[in-house]
Design a protein around this motif. Structure first.
Motif, short mmCIF file in Angstrom:
data_model
loop_
_atom_site.label_atom_id
_atom_site.label_comp_id
_atom_site.label_asym_id
_atom_site.label_seq_id
_atom_site.Cartn_x
_atom_site.Cartn_y
_atom_site.Cartn_z
N LEU A 286 0.13 11.36 -2.71
CA LEU A 286 -0.19 10.47 -3.93
C LEU A 286 -0.87 11.41 -4.90
CD1 LEU A 286 -1.09 7.29 -4.70
CD2 LEU A 286 -2.81 7.58 -3.06
N THR A 287 -1.46 12.42 -4.49
CA THR A 287 -2.63 13.35 -4.95
C THR A 287 -1.65 13.76 -6.09
OG1 THR A 287 -4.25 13.98 -3.55
CG2 THR A 287 -3.85 14.96 -4.88
N TYR A 288 -0.23 13.90 -5.70
CA TYR A 288 0.96 14.59 -6.67
C TYR A 288 1.09 14.32 -8.21
CZ TYR A 288 4.90 17.32 -8.87
OH TYR A 288 5.66 17.33 -9.55
N LEU A 289 1.44 12.51 -7.41
CA LEU A 289 1.19 11.29 -8.45
C LEU A 289 0.51 11.36 -9.68
CD1 LEU A 289 3.29 8.83 -8.94
CD2 LEU A 289 2.10 7.60 -7.73
N ALA A 290 -0.73 11.18 -8.53
CA ALA A 290 -1.75 10.68 -9.70
C ALA A 290 -1.82 12.20 -10.62
CB ALA A 290 -3.16 10.89 -8.96
N THR B 290 0.87 -1.44 0.25
CA THR B 290 0.00 0.16 -0.19
C THR B 290 1.12 1.15 0.32
OG1 THR B 290 -2.38 1.21 0.83
CG2 THR B 290 -0.26 -0.28 2.59
N PHE B 291 -0.06 2.74 -0.48
CA PHE B 291 1.30 3.60 -0.25
C PHE B 291 0.57 3.92 0.74
CE2 PHE B 291 0.09 3.71 -5.22
CZ PHE B 291 1.75 3.71 -5.38
N PHE B 292 0.25 3.72 1.72
CA PHE B 292 -0.46 4.00 2.96
C PHE B 292 0.32 3.36 3.87
CE2 PHE B 292 -3.38 7.03 0.21
CZ PHE B 292 -2.21 7.61 0.47
N GLY B 293 -0.25 4.27 5.21
CA GLY B 293 -0.14 2.80 6.19
C GLY B 293 0.67 2.51 7.05
N LEU B 294 1.20 2.07 8.20
CA LEU B 294 2.26 1.57 8.73
C LEU B 294 3.33 1.87 8.47
CD1 LEU B 294 1.68 -1.05 11.14
CD2 LEU B 294 1.48 1.46 11.89
N ARG B 295 3.88 1.17 6.37
CA ARG B 295 4.74 1.33 5.60
C ARG B 295 4.77 2.03 4.77
NH1 ARG B 295 5.46 -5.67 5.33
NH2 ARG B 295 3.16 -5.14 4.78
N GLY B 296 3.84 3.08 4.77
CA GLY B 296 3.14 3.30 3.71
C GLY B 296 4.21 4.32 2.81
N LEU B 297 4.18 4.38 2.01
CA LEU B 297 5.71 5.24 1.03
C LEU B 297 4.98 6.52 0.94
CD1 LEU B 297 6.06 3.20 -1.91
CD2 LEU B 297 6.95 2.90 0.16
N LEU B 298 3.70 6.99 0.81
CA LEU B 298 3.62 8.15 0.25
C LEU B 298 2.72 8.72 1.68
CD1 LEU B 298 3.16 7.62 -3.54
CD2 LEU B 298 4.74 8.96 -2.46
N VAL B 299 2.33 10.10 1.73
CA VAL B 299 0.88 10.62 2.39
C VAL B 299 0.42 10.96 1.28
CG1 VAL B 299 2.91 11.86 4.40
CG2 VAL B 299 2.18 13.08 2.48
N PRO B 300 -0.93 11.63 1.64
CA PRO B 300 -2.41 11.52 0.81
C PRO B 300 -1.63 12.78 -0.25
CG PRO B 300 -3.31 11.26 3.09
CD PRO B 300 -1.09 11.17 2.91
N ARG B 301 -0.57 13.62 0.54
CA ARG B 301 -0.30 14.70 -0.35
C ARG B 301 -0.18 14.55 -1.90
NH1 ARG B 301 2.45 20.48 0.70
NH2 ARG B 301 2.08 21.16 -1.04
#
Length: 102
Positions: free
Chosen positions: A53-57, A40-51
């Motif tokens: 991920l929005t930029y990636l999208a 996942t991109f989020f969570g305990l081992r998340g790679l990205l914060v929501p902002r």
């Protein structure tokens, strides 16, 4: 090449491009992306914060000429590397079919 194999190939190309964006734009290590990118991109081992991920999208929309809708954002696949690349590949396939039918 049949449509299923072509879709897989396109998805793999998109996955590599997303990985490259994660390395270069978000400065994530290759090990981190390879170890956790499919979870996942989020969570305990998340790679990205929501902002991020929005930029990636946004970067993917600009690069591939697609536009994510609420349907894509609600798709659980949207939040993993493989899933996001599959969604973009499906959108490209759908767009190419629409162009053929015009």
């Amino acid at each position: 090449m049949d449509e299923k194999n072509n879709k897989y190939s396109v998805s793999e190309e998109i996955r590599k491009e997303i990985e490259n964006l994660l390395y270069t734009r978000f400065e994530l290590s290759k090990k981190l992306v390879l170890d956790y990118g499919n979870d996942t991109f989020f969570g305990l081992r998340g790679l990205l914060v929501p902002r991020e991920l929005t930029y990636l999208a946004y970067m993917l929309e600009q690069q591939y000429g697609v536009q994510f809708t609420m349907e894509e954002y609600d798709d659980p696949r949207f939040y993993s590397l493989s899933g996001l690349s599959e969604i973009v590949a499906e959108m490209l396939t759908e767009n190419s079919h629409e162009e053929v039918n015009l």
